[in-house]
Design a protein around this motif. Structure first.
Motif, PDB file in Angstrom:
ATOM      1  N   ASN A 100      -8.965 -51.309  82.943  1.00 49.24           N
ATOM      2  CA  ASN A 100      -8.775 -49.922  82.521  1.00 49.24           C
ATOM      3  C   ASN A 100      -8.103 -49.840  81.145  1.00 49.24           C
ATOM      4  O   ASN A 100      -8.485 -49.041  80.293  1.00 49.24           O
ATOM      5  CB  ASN A 100      -7.939 -49.180  83.575  1.00 49.24           C
ATOM      6  CG  ASN A 100      -7.785 -47.723  83.223  1.00 49.24           C
ATOM      7  OD1 ASN A 100      -8.776 -46.994  83.146  1.00 49.24           O
ATOM      8  ND2 ASN A 100      -6.560 -47.299  82.975  1.00 49.24           N
ATOM      9  N   THR A 101      -7.127 -50.711  80.928  1.00 45.06           N
ATOM     10  CA  THR A 101      -6.414 -50.696  79.643  1.00 45.06           C
ATOM     11  C   THR A 101      -7.318 -51.173  78.508  1.00 45.06           C
ATOM     12  O   THR A 101      -7.400 -50.524  77.456  1.00 45.06           O
ATOM     13  CB  THR A 101      -5.140 -51.576  79.726  1.00 45.06           C
ATOM     14  OG1 THR A 101      -4.322 -51.052  80.765  1.00 45.06           O
ATOM     15  CG2 THR A 101      -4.380 -51.609  78.421  1.00 45.06           C
ATOM     16  N   VAL A 102      -8.028 -52.300  78.724  1.00 41.00           N
ATOM     17  CA  VAL A 102      -8.865 -52.802  77.622  1.00 41.00           C
ATOM     18  C   VAL A 102      -9.988 -51.825  77.296  1.00 41.00           C
ATOM     19  O   VAL A 102     -10.388 -51.694  76.126  1.00 41.00           O
ATOM     20  CB  VAL A 102      -9.431 -54.224  77.871  1.00 41.00           C
ATOM     21  CG1 VAL A 102      -8.308 -55.220  78.026  1.00 41.00           C
ATOM     22  CG2 VAL A 102     -10.394 -54.294  79.029  1.00 41.00           C
ATOM     23  N   ALA A 103     -10.473 -51.098  78.304  1.00 43.34           N
ATOM     24  CA  ALA A 103     -11.542 -50.122  78.049  1.00 43.34           C
ATOM     25  C   ALA A 103     -11.045 -49.056  77.076  1.00 43.34           C
ATOM     26  O   ALA A 103     -11.749 -48.670  76.135  1.00 43.34           O
ATOM     27  CB  ALA A 103     -12.009 -49.486  79.357  1.00 43.34           C
ATOM     28  N   THR A 104      -9.805 -48.603  77.258  1.00 47.13           N
ATOM     29  CA  THR A 104      -9.289 -47.558  76.358  1.00 47.13           C
ATOM     30  C   THR A 104      -8.954 -48.140  74.984  1.00 47.13           C
ATOM     31  O   THR A 104      -9.117 -47.484  73.959  1.00 47.13           O
ATOM     32  CB  THR A 104      -8.062 -46.846  76.970  1.00 47.13           C
ATOM     33  OG1 THR A 104      -7.125 -47.824  77.369  1.00 47.13           O
ATOM     34  CG2 THR A 104      -8.429 -46.017  78.178  1.00 47.13           C
ATOM     35  N   GLN A 105      -8.527 -49.411  74.958  1.00 50.32           N
ATOM     36  CA  GLN A 105      -8.244 -50.035  73.654  1.00 50.32           C
ATOM     37  C   GLN A 105      -9.529 -50.255  72.849  1.00 50.32           C
ATOM     38  O   GLN A 105      -9.544 -50.137  71.633  1.00 50.32           O
ATOM     39  CB  GLN A 105      -7.554 -51.399  73.862  1.00 50.32           C
ATOM     40  CG  GLN A 105      -6.138 -51.289  74.396  1.00 50.32           C
ATOM     41  CD  GLN A 105      -5.574 -52.647  74.803  1.00 50.32           C
ATOM     42  OE1 GLN A 105      -6.278 -53.496  75.368  1.00 50.32           O
ATOM     43  NE2 GLN A 105      -4.302 -52.867  74.525  1.00 50.32           N
ATOM     44  N   ILE A 131     -13.689 -58.119  81.337  1.00 51.22           N
ATOM     45  CA  ILE A 131     -15.081 -58.064  80.875  1.00 51.22           C
ATOM     46  C   ILE A 131     -15.765 -56.795  81.393  1.00 51.22           C
ATOM     47  O   ILE A 131     -16.451 -56.087  80.651  1.00 51.22           O
ATOM     48  CB  ILE A 131     -15.847 -59.323  81.345  1.00 51.22           C
ATOM     49  CG1 ILE A 131     -15.209 -60.576  80.748  1.00 51.22           C
ATOM     50  CG2 ILE A 131     -17.324 -59.244  80.976  1.00 51.22           C
ATOM     51  CD1 ILE A 131     -15.591 -61.869  81.437  1.00 51.22           C
ATOM     52  N   LYS A 132     -15.519 -56.491  82.661  1.00 51.95           N
ATOM     53  CA  LYS A 132     -16.132 -55.295  83.249  1.00 51.95           C
ATOM     54  C   LYS A 132     -15.619 -54.035  82.552  1.00 51.95           C
ATOM     55  O   LYS A 132     -16.365 -53.085  82.316  1.00 51.95           O
ATOM     56  CB  LYS A 132     -15.866 -55.258  84.748  1.00 51.95           C
ATOM     57  CG  LYS A 132     -16.594 -56.390  85.482  1.00 51.95           C
ATOM     58  CD  LYS A 132     -16.465 -56.303  86.981  1.00 51.95           C
ATOM     59  CE  LYS A 132     -17.462 -57.169  87.734  1.00 51.95           C
ATOM     60  NZ  LYS A 132     -17.619 -58.542  87.295  1.00 51.95           N
ATOM     61  N   GLY A 133     -14.335 -54.035  82.203  1.00 55.86           N
ATOM     62  CA  GLY A 133     -13.737 -52.890  81.498  1.00 55.86           C
ATOM     63  C   GLY A 133     -14.420 -52.656  80.153  1.00 55.86           C
ATOM     64  O   GLY A 133     -14.814 -51.534  79.816  1.00 55.86           O
TER      65      GLY A 133
END
Ligand code: 6AU
Length: 260
Positions: A100-105, A131-133
Protein backbone atom coordinates in the motif's frame (compact mmCIF):
# COMPACT_ATOMS: atom_id res chain seq x y z
CA UNK A 1 17.92 -22.49 -22.79
CA UNK A 2 20.68 -21.01 -20.59
CA UNK A 3 20.48 -17.24 -20.10
CA UNK A 4 24.26 -16.91 -20.38
CA UNK A 5 24.39 -18.49 -23.82
CA UNK A 6 21.43 -16.93 -25.64
CA UNK A 7 21.43 -13.84 -27.80
CA UNK A 8 19.39 -10.88 -26.56
CA UNK A 9 17.44 -11.18 -29.81
CA UNK A 10 16.40 -14.78 -29.07
CA UNK A 11 15.51 -13.93 -25.49
CA UNK A 12 12.90 -11.41 -26.63
CA UNK A 13 10.60 -14.28 -27.62
CA UNK A 14 10.96 -16.03 -24.24
CA UNK A 15 8.88 -13.39 -22.46
CA UNK A 16 5.60 -11.54 -22.82
CA UNK A 17 6.61 -8.85 -20.33
CA UNK A 18 6.36 -5.68 -22.47
CA UNK A 19 9.31 -3.77 -20.96
CA UNK A 20 11.65 -6.80 -21.16
CA UNK A 21 10.68 -7.29 -24.78
CA UNK A 22 11.35 -3.66 -25.57
CA UNK A 23 14.69 -3.72 -23.75
CA UNK A 24 15.88 -6.90 -25.52
CA UNK A 25 14.87 -5.27 -28.78
CA UNK A 26 16.82 -2.08 -28.05
CA UNK A 27 19.87 -4.06 -26.86
CA UNK A 28 19.97 -6.02 -30.13
CA UNK A 29 19.24 -3.03 -32.36
CA UNK A 30 21.78 -0.68 -30.72
CA UNK A 31 24.27 -3.44 -29.83
CA UNK A 32 24.36 -2.03 -26.34
CA UNK A 33 24.13 -3.60 -22.91
CA UNK A 34 25.20 -0.41 -21.17
CA UNK A 35 23.11 1.43 -18.58
CA UNK A 36 24.44 4.78 -17.40
CA UNK A 37 23.77 5.70 -13.77
CA UNK A 38 23.05 9.43 -14.14
CA UNK A 39 23.77 10.37 -10.53
CA UNK A 40 23.84 14.14 -11.02
CA UNK A 41 22.14 16.79 -8.92
CA UNK A 42 20.99 19.41 -11.46
CA UNK A 43 18.30 18.99 -14.14
CA UNK A 44 20.43 20.65 -16.82
CA UNK A 45 23.28 18.22 -16.08
CA UNK A 46 20.91 15.26 -16.29
CA UNK A 47 19.52 16.32 -19.67
CA UNK A 48 22.94 17.18 -21.08
CA UNK A 49 24.34 13.81 -19.95
CA UNK A 50 21.33 11.97 -21.44
CA UNK A 51 21.94 13.70 -24.79
CA UNK A 52 25.65 12.83 -24.74
CA UNK A 53 25.38 9.17 -23.76
CA UNK A 54 21.99 8.50 -25.39
CA UNK A 55 23.35 6.97 -28.62
CA UNK A 56 25.37 4.37 -26.68
CA UNK A 57 22.98 3.13 -24.01
CA UNK A 58 19.99 0.84 -23.72
CA UNK A 59 18.93 2.35 -20.38
CA UNK A 60 19.42 5.54 -18.40
CA UNK A 61 19.20 5.09 -14.64
CA UNK A 62 18.12 8.00 -12.45
CA UNK A 63 17.96 8.80 -8.74
CA UNK A 64 15.38 11.50 -9.29
CA UNK A 65 15.31 12.52 -5.62
CA UNK A 66 18.91 13.80 -5.77
CA UNK A 67 17.96 16.57 -8.21
CA UNK A 68 17.98 19.86 -6.31
CA UNK A 69 15.76 21.50 -8.95
CA UNK A 70 13.31 18.74 -9.92
CA UNK A 71 10.33 19.77 -12.04
CA UNK A 72 7.83 17.87 -14.16
CA UNK A 73 9.42 19.54 -17.21
CA UNK A 74 12.71 17.70 -16.65
CA UNK A 75 11.04 14.30 -16.90
CA UNK A 76 9.11 15.42 -19.97
CA UNK A 77 12.41 16.46 -21.58
CA UNK A 78 14.06 13.23 -20.51
CA UNK A 79 11.25 11.20 -22.09
CA UNK A 80 11.78 13.10 -25.37
CA UNK A 81 15.53 12.38 -25.30
CA UNK A 82 14.80 8.70 -24.56
CA UNK A 83 12.53 8.48 -27.62
CA UNK A 84 15.07 10.33 -29.79
CA UNK A 85 17.96 8.01 -28.86
CA UNK A 86 15.88 4.86 -28.28
CA UNK A 87 16.64 4.01 -24.65
CA UNK A 88 14.47 3.22 -21.64
CA UNK A 89 14.32 5.13 -18.35
CA UNK A 90 14.98 3.35 -15.09
CA UNK A 91 14.34 5.11 -11.77
CA UNK A 92 16.44 3.43 -9.11
CA UNK A 93 13.95 4.11 -6.31
CA UNK A 94 14.59 0.82 -4.44
CA UNK A 95 11.05 0.56 -3.11
CA UNK A 96 11.15 -1.39 0.14
CA UNK A 97 7.88 -1.06 2.04
CA UNK A 98 4.45 -2.67 2.22
CA UNK A 99 2.39 -2.79 -0.98
CA UNK A 100 0.00 0.00 0.00
CA UNK A 101 2.82 2.41 0.85
CA UNK A 102 4.92 1.74 -2.27
CA UNK A 103 1.82 2.14 -4.45
CA UNK A 104 1.31 5.68 -3.15
CA UNK A 105 5.03 6.47 -3.42
CA UNK A 106 5.11 5.19 -7.02
CA UNK A 107 2.05 7.01 -8.30
CA UNK A 108 2.05 10.17 -6.18
CA UNK A 109 4.24 12.63 -4.31
CA UNK A 110 6.30 15.17 -6.21
CA UNK A 111 7.79 12.61 -8.62
CA UNK A 112 4.84 10.53 -9.85
CA UNK A 113 7.37 7.92 -11.00
CA UNK A 114 4.88 5.59 -12.69
CA UNK A 115 4.16 8.32 -15.20
CA UNK A 116 7.66 8.45 -16.71
CA UNK A 117 9.90 5.55 -15.61
CA UNK A 118 9.72 2.34 -17.65
CA UNK A 119 11.47 0.48 -14.84
CA UNK A 120 12.05 0.84 -11.11
CA UNK A 121 14.03 -1.14 -8.54
CA UNK A 122 12.52 -2.86 -5.51
CA UNK A 123 14.04 -4.62 -2.52
CA UNK A 124 12.83 -8.19 -1.97
CA UNK A 125 12.82 -7.72 1.80
CA UNK A 126 9.10 -6.88 2.26
CA UNK A 127 7.90 -9.93 0.26
CA UNK A 128 5.99 -9.76 -3.00
CA UNK A 129 3.41 -7.22 -1.74
CA UNK A 130 5.93 -4.62 -2.90
CA UNK A 131 5.64 -5.92 -6.47
CA UNK A 132 1.86 -6.31 -6.35
CA UNK A 133 1.55 -2.77 -4.94
CA UNK A 134 3.55 -1.28 -7.82
CA UNK A 135 1.78 -3.47 -10.38
CA UNK A 136 -1.58 -2.14 -9.20
CA UNK A 137 -0.59 1.39 -10.33
CA UNK A 138 0.55 0.63 -13.88
CA UNK A 139 -2.98 0.95 -15.32
CA UNK A 140 -2.23 -0.58 -18.70
CA UNK A 141 1.06 1.27 -19.30
CA UNK A 142 4.11 -0.93 -20.04
CA UNK A 143 5.93 -0.93 -16.69
CA UNK A 144 8.19 -3.33 -14.82
CA UNK A 145 10.51 -3.73 -11.88
CA UNK A 146 13.92 -5.17 -11.11
CA UNK A 147 14.61 -6.88 -7.77
CA UNK A 148 17.79 -5.76 -6.01
CA UNK A 149 18.88 -9.27 -5.01
CA UNK A 150 22.60 -8.95 -4.38
CA UNK A 151 24.44 -5.69 -3.74
CA UNK A 152 27.85 -4.42 -4.78
CA UNK A 153 28.72 -2.76 -1.48
CA UNK A 154 31.05 -4.27 1.09
CA UNK A 155 29.26 -5.82 4.07
CA UNK A 156 25.98 -6.29 2.18
CA UNK A 157 23.44 -8.53 3.95
CA UNK A 158 22.18 -10.15 0.73
CA UNK A 159 22.86 -13.77 1.70
CA UNK A 160 22.40 -16.81 -0.56
CA UNK A 161 19.07 -17.54 1.15
CA UNK A 162 17.90 -13.99 0.46
CA UNK A 163 18.94 -14.25 -3.19
CA UNK A 164 16.99 -17.52 -3.57
CA UNK A 165 13.94 -15.81 -2.10
CA UNK A 166 14.27 -12.96 -4.63
CA UNK A 167 14.49 -15.47 -7.52
CA UNK A 168 11.33 -17.23 -6.33
CA UNK A 169 9.57 -13.88 -6.06
CA UNK A 170 10.56 -13.06 -9.64
CA UNK A 171 9.30 -16.40 -10.97
CA UNK A 172 5.96 -15.93 -9.22
CA UNK A 173 5.56 -12.34 -10.44
CA UNK A 174 7.09 -12.55 -13.92
CA UNK A 175 4.33 -10.38 -15.40
CA UNK A 176 5.95 -7.38 -13.65
CA UNK A 177 9.50 -8.44 -12.70
CA UNK A 178 11.99 -8.20 -15.57
CA UNK A 179 15.12 -9.28 -13.71
CA UNK A 180 17.63 -8.69 -10.97
CA UNK A 181 20.32 -6.35 -9.77
CA UNK A 182 23.05 -8.84 -8.89
CA UNK A 183 26.76 -9.52 -8.76
CA UNK A 184 26.71 -13.14 -9.94
CA UNK A 185 24.86 -15.60 -12.13
CA UNK A 186 21.83 -15.96 -9.86
CA UNK A 187 19.39 -17.15 -12.55
CA UNK A 188 19.69 -19.22 -15.71
CA UNK A 189 16.19 -18.20 -16.84
CA UNK A 190 16.52 -16.41 -20.21
CA UNK A 191 13.43 -14.28 -19.49
CA UNK A 192 15.19 -12.48 -16.66
CA UNK A 193 17.79 -9.77 -17.25
CA UNK A 194 20.70 -9.44 -14.82
CA UNK A 195 21.86 -5.86 -14.22
CA UNK A 196 25.26 -5.43 -12.56
CA UNK A 197 26.39 -2.17 -10.92
CA UNK A 198 29.81 -1.60 -9.38
CA UNK A 199 31.44 -1.47 -12.81
CA UNK A 200 34.40 0.74 -13.60
CA UNK A 201 37.70 0.21 -15.42
CA UNK A 202 40.86 1.18 -13.57
CA UNK A 203 39.32 1.57 -10.10
CA UNK A 204 38.42 -1.12 -7.54
CA UNK A 205 36.49 0.77 -4.87
CA UNK A 206 35.36 4.13 -3.53
CA UNK A 207 35.75 5.42 0.04
CA UNK A 208 32.18 4.52 1.04
CA UNK A 209 32.13 0.77 0.38
CA UNK A 210 31.37 0.59 -3.33
CA UNK A 211 33.32 -2.25 -5.04
CA UNK A 212 34.12 -2.29 -8.75
CA UNK A 213 34.90 -4.83 -11.42
CA UNK A 214 35.64 -4.16 -15.09
CA UNK A 215 32.84 -4.45 -17.68
CA UNK A 216 34.54 -7.55 -19.05
CA UNK A 217 34.65 -9.28 -15.67
CA UNK A 218 31.05 -8.28 -14.96
CA UNK A 219 29.80 -9.92 -18.18
CA UNK A 220 32.17 -12.89 -18.51
CA UNK A 221 32.88 -13.83 -14.88
CA UNK A 222 29.78 -12.60 -13.05
CA UNK A 223 27.08 -13.20 -15.65
CA UNK A 224 25.88 -9.62 -16.15
CA UNK A 225 23.57 -8.97 -19.09
CA UNK A 226 23.55 -5.20 -18.58
CA UNK A 227 26.40 -3.32 -16.91
CA UNK A 228 25.51 -0.23 -14.89
CA UNK A 229 28.22 2.42 -14.98
CA UNK A 230 27.98 5.66 -13.03
CA UNK A 231 31.04 7.66 -12.07
CA UNK A 232 33.25 5.82 -14.58
CA UNK A 233 31.31 7.83 -17.17
CA UNK A 234 29.79 10.80 -15.36
CA UNK A 235 33.09 11.90 -13.79
CA UNK A 236 35.12 11.31 -16.92
CA UNK A 237 36.44 14.34 -18.84
CA UNK A 238 34.53 13.15 -21.88
CA UNK A 239 31.36 11.22 -20.93
CA UNK A 240 30.47 10.69 -24.57
CA UNK A 241 33.72 8.86 -25.43
CA UNK A 242 33.66 7.03 -22.09
CA UNK A 243 30.12 5.76 -22.79
CA UNK A 244 31.18 4.62 -26.25
CA UNK A 245 34.16 2.78 -24.73
CA UNK A 246 32.10 1.01 -22.01
CA UNK A 247 29.41 0.11 -24.55
CA UNK A 248 31.95 -1.50 -26.86
CA UNK A 249 33.74 -3.37 -24.04
CA UNK A 250 30.53 -4.72 -22.51
CA UNK A 251 28.97 -5.78 -25.83
CA UNK A 252 32.16 -7.47 -26.99
CA UNK A 253 32.30 -9.42 -23.72
CA UNK A 254 28.66 -10.49 -24.15
CA UNK A 255 29.35 -11.67 -27.73
CA UNK A 256 32.33 -13.67 -26.45
CA UNK A 257 30.18 -15.19 -23.71
CA UNK A 258 27.43 -16.44 -25.99
CA UNK A 259 29.83 -17.91 -28.52
CA UNK A 260 32.40 -19.51 -26.19
O1 6AU B 1 29.21 3.44 -10.82
P1 6AU B 1 28.85 4.17 -9.55
O2 6AU B 1 29.47 3.57 -8.32
O3 6AU B 1 29.07 5.65 -9.63
O4 6AU B 1 27.24 4.04 -9.41
C1 6AU B 1 26.59 2.83 -9.22
C2 6AU B 1 25.10 3.02 -9.26
C3 6AU B 1 24.52 3.92 -8.16
C4 6AU B 1 23.95 2.95 -7.14
O5 6AU B 1 22.80 3.49 -6.51
C5 6AU B 1 23.60 1.72 -7.98
O6 6AU B 1 24.45 1.75 -9.12
N1 6AU B 1 23.75 0.41 -7.30
C6 6AU B 1 22.69 -0.51 -7.22
C7 6AU B 1 21.47 -0.43 -7.99
C8 6AU B 1 21.45 -0.09 -9.38
O7 6AU B 1 20.43 -0.85 -7.55
C9 6AU B 1 22.81 -1.66 -6.44
C10 6AU B 1 24.05 -2.01 -5.88
O8 6AU B 1 24.22 -3.05 -5.31
N2 6AU B 1 25.09 -1.14 -6.07
C11 6AU B 1 24.98 0.05 -6.74
O9 6AU B 1 25.98 0.76 -6.89
O10 6AU B 1 23.50 4.71 -8.73
Amino acid sequence: MDRLKCTFESRESTTVQPVSRKLFNIMSAKQSNLCVAADVTKSAELLSLAEKVGPYICLLKTHIDILSDFSTEVVEELKNIAVKHNFLIFEDRKFGDIGNTVATQYSGGPFNIVDWADLVTVHGLPGDGVIKGLGSCASGQPRGCIIVSQMSSSGTLTSDEYIKGCCKMAEENAHFVIGFVAQSNISKDPRFIVFTPGVQSGCTSDVLGQQYVTPRAAVLERGADVVIVGRGITKSDDPCSAAKHYKEEAFKAYQERITS
